[in-house]
Structures are given as structure tokens and as C-alpha cells.
Design a protein around this motif. Structure first.
Motif, PDB file in Angstrom:
ATOM      1  N   MET A  67      34.142  34.977   4.116  1.00 49.23           N
ATOM      2  CA  MET A  67      33.804  36.378   3.865  1.00 49.23           C
ATOM      3  C   MET A  67      33.483  37.145   5.145  1.00 49.23           C
ATOM      4  O   MET A  67      33.858  38.308   5.288  1.00 49.23           O
ATOM      5  N   PHE A  68      32.782  36.488   6.076  1.00 47.31           N
ATOM      6  CA  PHE A  68      32.259  37.206   7.236  1.00 47.31           C
ATOM      7  C   PHE A  68      32.852  36.753   8.562  1.00 47.31           C
ATOM      8  O   PHE A  68      32.504  37.296   9.613  1.00 47.31           O
ATOM      9  N   GLY A  69      33.718  35.767   8.539  1.00 51.77           N
ATOM     10  CA  GLY A  69      34.378  35.319   9.759  1.00 51.77           C
ATOM     11  C   GLY A  69      33.405  34.845  10.815  1.00 51.77           C
ATOM     12  O   GLY A  69      32.487  34.068  10.531  1.00 51.77           O
ATOM     13  N   SER A  70      33.586  35.333  12.040  1.00 52.18           N
ATOM     14  CA  SER A  70      32.764  34.896  13.172  1.00 52.18           C
ATOM     15  C   SER A  70      31.512  35.738  13.370  1.00 52.18           C
ATOM     16  O   SER A  70      30.827  35.607  14.368  1.00 52.18           O
ATOM     17  N   ARG A  71      31.189  36.595  12.392  1.00 53.05           N
ATOM     18  CA  ARG A  71      30.051  37.513  12.539  1.00 53.05           C
ATOM     19  C   ARG A  71      28.699  36.829  12.371  1.00 53.05           C
ATOM     20  O   ARG A  71      27.666  37.363  12.783  1.00 53.05           O
ATOM     21  N   VAL A  72      28.661  35.670  11.753  1.00 50.89           N
ATOM     22  CA  VAL A  72      27.388  35.021  11.442  1.00 50.89           C
ATOM     23  C   VAL A  72      26.790  34.373  12.697  1.00 50.89           C
ATOM     24  O   VAL A  72      27.359  33.426  13.246  1.00 50.89           O
ATOM     25  N   GLU A  73      25.652  34.890  13.132  1.00 50.70           N
ATOM     26  CA  GLU A  73      24.942  34.340  14.286  1.00 50.70           C
ATOM     27  C   GLU A  73      23.586  33.759  13.906  1.00 50.70           C
ATOM     28  O   GLU A  73      23.008  32.969  14.665  1.00 50.70           O
ATOM     29  N   LYS A  74      23.073  34.153  12.740  1.00 52.30           N
ATOM     30  CA  LYS A  74      21.771  33.675  12.275  1.00 52.30           C
ATOM     31  C   LYS A  74      21.866  33.357  10.782  1.00 52.30           C
ATOM     32  O   LYS A  74      22.488  34.103  10.029  1.00 52.30           O
ATOM     33  N   ILE A  75      21.231  32.265  10.378  1.00 50.10           N
ATOM     34  CA  ILE A  75      21.182  31.893   8.961  1.00 50.10           C
ATOM     35  C   ILE A  75      19.727  31.661   8.571  1.00 50.10           C
ATOM     36  O   ILE A  75      18.983  30.970   9.275  1.00 50.10           O
ATOM     37  N   PHE A  76      19.340  32.250   7.444  1.00 49.76           N
ATOM     38  CA  PHE A  76      17.988  32.065   6.905  1.00 49.76           C
ATOM     39  C   PHE A  76      18.111  31.399   5.547  1.00 49.76           C
ATOM     40  O   PHE A  76      18.774  31.906   4.643  1.00 49.76           O
ATOM     41  N   PHE A  77      17.465  30.234   5.405  1.00 49.37           N
ATOM     42  CA  PHE A  77      17.457  29.516   4.131  1.00 49.37           C
ATOM     43  C   PHE A  77      16.437  30.151   3.193  1.00 49.37           C
ATOM     44  O   PHE A  77      15.235  30.167   3.485  1.00 49.37           O
ATOM     45  N   GLU A  78      16.900  30.658   2.069  1.00 50.18           N
ATOM     46  CA  GLU A  78      16.024  31.204   1.038  1.00 50.18           C
ATOM     47  C   GLU A  78      15.572  30.070   0.110  1.00 50.18           C
ATOM     48  O   GLU A  78      16.261  29.061  -0.023  1.00 50.18           O
ATOM     49  N   CYS A  91      26.009  24.177   8.813  1.00 48.97           N
ATOM     50  CA  CYS A  91      26.014  25.596   9.186  1.00 48.97           C
ATOM     51  C   CYS A  91      26.695  25.801  10.538  1.00 48.97           C
ATOM     52  O   CYS A  91      27.517  26.711  10.712  1.00 48.97           O
ATOM     53  N   TYR A  92      26.348  24.949  11.505  1.00 47.80           N
ATOM     54  CA  TYR A  92      26.936  25.075  12.837  1.00 47.80           C
ATOM     55  C   TYR A  92      28.414  24.676  12.841  1.00 47.80           C
ATOM     56  O   TYR A  92      29.205  25.233  13.621  1.00 47.80           O
ATOM     57  N   GLN A  93      28.786  23.737  11.985  1.00 47.28           N
ATOM     58  CA  GLN A  93      30.194  23.352  11.890  1.00 47.28           C
ATOM     59  C   GLN A  93      31.053  24.498  11.372  1.00 47.28           C
ATOM     60  O   GLN A  93      32.182  24.708  11.832  1.00 47.28           O
ATOM     61  N   GLN A  94      30.501  25.259  10.446  1.00 47.97           N
ATOM     62  CA  GLN A  94      31.267  26.318   9.797  1.00 47.97           C
ATOM     63  C   GLN A  94      31.204  27.660  10.524  1.00 47.97           C
ATOM     64  O   GLN A  94      32.088  28.499  10.355  1.00 47.97           O
ATOM     65  N   HIS A  95      30.159  27.863  11.307  1.00 51.06           N
ATOM     66  CA  HIS A  95      29.963  29.173  11.951  1.00 51.06           C
ATOM     67  C   HIS A  95      29.835  28.987  13.464  1.00 51.06           C
ATOM     68  O   HIS A  95      28.746  28.686  13.980  1.00 51.06           O
ATOM     69  N   PRO A  96      30.919  29.174  14.198  1.00 50.33           N
ATOM     70  CA  PRO A  96      30.969  28.837  15.624  1.00 50.33           C
ATOM     71  C   PRO A  96      30.037  29.663  16.509  1.00 50.33           C
ATOM     72  O   PRO A  96      29.678  29.216  17.595  1.00 50.33           O
ATOM     73  N   ASN A  97      29.638  30.845  16.061  1.00 50.25           N
ATOM     74  CA  ASN A  97      28.760  31.694  16.869  1.00 50.25           C
ATOM     75  C   ASN A  97      27.293  31.605  16.442  1.00 50.25           C
ATOM     76  O   ASN A  97      26.458  32.385  16.898  1.00 50.25           O
ATOM     77  N   ARG A 133      23.496  30.733  16.240  1.00 48.87           N
ATOM     78  CA  ARG A 133      22.499  30.415  17.260  1.00 48.87           C
ATOM     79  C   ARG A 133      21.095  30.216  16.678  1.00 48.87           C
ATOM     80  O   ARG A 133      20.165  29.852  17.405  1.00 48.87           O
ATOM     81  N   LYS A 134      20.940  30.436  15.380  1.00 50.73           N
ATOM     82  CA  LYS A 134      19.596  30.307  14.793  1.00 50.73           C
ATOM     83  C   LYS A 134      19.696  29.933  13.325  1.00 50.73           C
ATOM     84  O   LYS A 134      20.488  30.510  12.576  1.00 50.73           O
ATOM     85  N   VAL A 135      18.875  28.942  12.905  1.00 52.20           N
ATOM     86  CA  VAL A 135      18.693  28.596  11.495  1.00 52.20           C
ATOM     87  C   VAL A 135      17.194  28.514  11.246  1.00 52.20           C
ATOM     88  O   VAL A 135      16.470  27.851  12.000  1.00 52.20           O
ATOM     89  N   SER A 136      16.719  29.174  10.201  1.00 48.19           N
ATOM     90  CA  SER A 136      15.271  29.244   9.983  1.00 48.19           C
ATOM     91  C   SER A 136      14.954  29.344   8.502  1.00 48.19           C
ATOM     92  O   SER A 136      15.842  29.502   7.661  1.00 48.19           O
ATOM     93  N   SER A 137      13.644  29.262   8.189  1.00 50.23           N
ATOM     94  CA  SER A 137      13.186  29.439   6.807  1.00 50.23           C
ATOM     95  C   SER A 137      11.692  29.716   6.804  1.00 50.23           C
ATOM     96  O   SER A 137      11.007  29.493   7.803  1.00 50.23           O
ATOM     97  N   TYR A 138      11.194  30.182   5.656  1.00 52.73           N
ATOM     98  CA  TYR A 138       9.764  30.177   5.422  1.00 52.73           C
ATOM     99  C   TYR A 138       9.307  28.732   5.204  1.00 52.73           C
ATOM    100  O   TYR A 138      10.078  27.890   4.724  1.00 52.73           O
ATOM    101  N   ALA A 139       8.039  28.458   5.543  1.00 56.58           N
ATOM    102  CA  ALA A 139       7.487  27.124   5.310  1.00 56.58           C
ATOM    103  C   ALA A 139       6.010  27.225   4.969  1.00 56.58           C
ATOM    104  O   ALA A 139       5.265  27.943   5.644  1.00 56.58           O
ATOM    105  N   HIS A 140       5.590  26.538   3.922  1.00 62.70           N
ATOM    106  CA  HIS A 140       4.161  26.348   3.697  1.00 62.70           C
ATOM    107  C   HIS A 140       3.694  25.252   4.653  1.00 62.70           C
ATOM    108  O   HIS A 140       4.462  24.339   4.978  1.00 62.70           O
ATOM    109  N   VAL A 141       2.468  25.339   5.108  1.00 63.50           N
ATOM    110  CA  VAL A 141       1.988  24.368   6.093  1.00 63.50           C
ATOM    111  C   VAL A 141       2.110  22.932   5.596  1.00 63.50           C
ATOM    112  O   VAL A 141       2.413  22.015   6.378  1.00 63.50           O
ATOM    113  N   GLN A 142       1.920  22.722   4.311  1.00 64.44           N
ATOM    114  CA  GLN A 142       2.035  21.362   3.783  1.00 64.44           C
ATOM    115  C   GLN A 142       3.468  20.848   3.839  1.00 64.44           C
ATOM    116  O   GLN A 142       3.708  19.638   3.932  1.00 64.44           O
TER     117      GLN A 142
END
Length: 304
Positions: A64-75, A94-100, A102-111
Motif C-alpha cells: 500500500m505504501f511502498g518505501s514510505r514507511v520509516e517508522k512502525i508503532f505496534f498498537e 518489519c525491517y525485511q518488508q520495509h527497507p527504509n 528506522r524505528k519500531v516502538s510501542s507503549y509498555a506497562h512497566v510490568q
């Protein structure tokens, strides 16, 4: 503007800094129910158990977005609760599929963090998982207990150090006004929060992030119900800025790499810089806001 593959369940939440990220649904809702939060009240928590189904979304996003994806946030609310080997596999994919990417992140509870071994966190970082956003809210153990946070100051200090050592960036969120308008409780909330910030400082040179927000009593939240029963009284805007001043004042002068940001729309003043390099400037600007209400963000411009 966020990118997604069309299967997110509304309402959808993500950190302000992830406004241009691809949002990938890994969980739905949140495992926790804090008194101040109404974000996930309409959602029952669940995990997506078919990892191939999630991979299909990641692959579909490439189409859908080609090479535009530079950041991914896990919901969603705290996707970091998912088992380590699953997060590692998804992150690598994620990195295999999106060559550009540079960031993968998420919310996290401390536990979520404390339940993962140091080795798991290191392998996750090595796979390319870059940042956790952690709702800390306060360093005051009584405030944390009262808001049903399920954590202590010691928990947050340990979790931050585990992330630093693993190489995962730490972004901690505090909540001004959470102790209410009792001057003694408000003061302790701010001082203990500063103490926690000092304890979370990494032992090595690296960037880390602290973002205070301001309490908004939203419909459906327990804290609003407490307010309507006269069991909780919110702070005034002046009290909020006094809390912010006390918090900044009590942080160590020699903190390095700590990006401090109050740009969130809930706040009365917008600050961005580095603790402690910009500490004196921050204090000067907050003091000006305390003395002169005209420099504060107007109420009609504030929100979540």
C-alpha cells in the motif's frame, strides 16, 4: 498522517511523536485500568494470536505504501506485553518488508518490561525494536497506588535501567495534577517524580526522553467520578505550573541526554530542550508562566 491497513479498532491512540508512523495492530485495548484514563474503556483486551496474520498486515502495508514507511508503532495500549519471541520475530519482519524503516516502538506497562529478561530485551533491541513509551505518571508511591498504576518508583527505576542496558530508548510520561490540589500532596508528587527522573538516568551516554502531560478528567474515567463525588479536586492552572517548577527544580543539574518536552496539547506551557543543560531556562520560563497567566496556553486550546 498515520498509515494503517484498515483493521484498527477505534478509538486509536499513539504517542504524538508517532504521527507519521505505520500503525500495526498487535493487541487490542490495554491490560490495565488506571483511574485517570478512559482511552480503552470500550475495548476488551486481546492479543492477536496468529503471527502470520500480523505479518500479512506488515506485508500488505508495503504493497500500500511502498518505501514510505520509516517508522512502525505496534498498537494498542501496551503491545509490549506480547511474548518476547513474538515481538522479536515481528520486529525482524518489519525491517525485511520495509527497507527504509528506522524505528519500531510501542507503549509498555512497566510490568511488561520487568517480566522480560535482560537477554530478551537485548535480543529485541538487536532485532531493531528501538523505543518504549511508558506511562509513569508519578514517582510518589501513594499517588501510584491511588491511581491504580500497579507499579512503584523502584519498578520504574529498574525498568528504565534494564532498557538502557539493552539499548532500547526510554520515553517516560508524567502526569501533572494527578495528586489533586492538596498543596502537600502536590509538592510530594512533584518532588518524588523528580527523584525518579534522577534515578532513571542512564549510566552511559545515550538519549532518553521525559514528557510531562497535564491531567484531563475525561468522561468515563474513575477520577472524574471521584471529582463529581467531591473525593478529588483538580489543580488550578497555577498549581499545575508550580508542580512543573518543583519537578524541574529537583532534577539533578548534571543530567545529560535527557530530552524534556512539554509540547503536548494538555500542557499550559510548551518547553523543549535537555535536562539539565536547559534547566535554568526552563525554570525561568515556568516562573514567568506562574506570574503571568497571559503566557499560558488558553483553556480552549488545550486537550488530549
Amino acid at each position: 498522517m498515520n498509515m494503517d491497513v484498515g483493521n484498527l479498532e477505534a478509538p486509536v491512540f499513539r504517542p504524538p511523536s508517532e504521527w507519521d508512523s505505520l500503525l500495526i495492530k498487535v493487541t487490542n485495548g490495554c491490560t490495565h485500568r488506571c483511574t485517570f484514563c478512559s482511552m480503552y474503556l470500550t475495548k476488551k483486551f486481546s492479543m492477536r494470536k496468529d503471527i502470520e496474520d500480523i505479518k500479512n498486515d506488515i506485508r500488505k502495508a508495503r504493497e500500500m505504501f511502498g518505501s514510505r514507511v520509516e517508522k512502525i508503532f505496534f498498537e494498542d495500549g501496551n503491545a509490549f506485553v506480547v511474548k518476547s519471541h513474538v515481538l522479536i520475530e515481528l520486529t525482524r519482519y518489519c525491517y525485511q518488508q520495509h527497507p527504509n524503516l528506522r524505528k519500531v516502538s510501542s507503549y509498555a506497562h512497566v510490568q511488561d518490561i520487568l517480566k522480560k529478561s535482560d537477554d530478551d530485551l537485548k535480543r529485541l533491541a538487536d532485532a531493531g525494536f528501538t523505543m518504549v513509551y511508558v506511562g509513569i505518571e508519578s514517582g510518589d508511591n501513594q499517588v501510584l497506588k491511588d491511581c491504580n498504576k500497579g507499579a512503584t518508583q523502584d519498578d520504574y527505576a529498574l525498568a528504565a535501567q534494564k532498557c538502557h542496558q539493552a539499548g532500547i530508548d526510554w520515553s517516560g510520561i508524567f502526569l501533572l495534577g494527578l495528586a489533586g490540589n492538596d498543596p502537600e500532596k502536590s509538592q510530594r508528587h512533584a518532588v518524588e517524580s523528580a527523584k525518579l527522573i534522577n534515578r532513571m538516568a542512564p549510566p552511559m551516554p545515550r538519549k532518553w526522553y521525559i514528557s510531562p502531560l497535564t491531567l484531563e478528567m475525561t468522561p468515563g474515567s474513575e477520577i472524574l467520578a471521584q471529582n463529581l463525588k467531591n473525593k478529588f479536586q483538580p489543580c488550578t492552572s497555577t498549581q499545575i505550573l508550580e508542580e512543573l517548577y518543583t519537578l524541574i527544580k529537583n532534577t539533578d543539574d548534571d543530567l545529560t541526554g535527557c530530552i524534556f518536552n512539554t509540547n503536548h496539547a494538555s500542557n499550559y506551557l510548551s518547553l523543549k530542550g535537555e535536562l539539565g543543560k536547559d534547566k535554568r531556562d526552563f525554570l525561568h520560563r515556568v516562573e514567568a508562566g506562574i506570574k503571568d497567566p497571559s503566557v499560558r496556553r488558553p483553556e480552549y486550546m488545550r486537550g488530549l
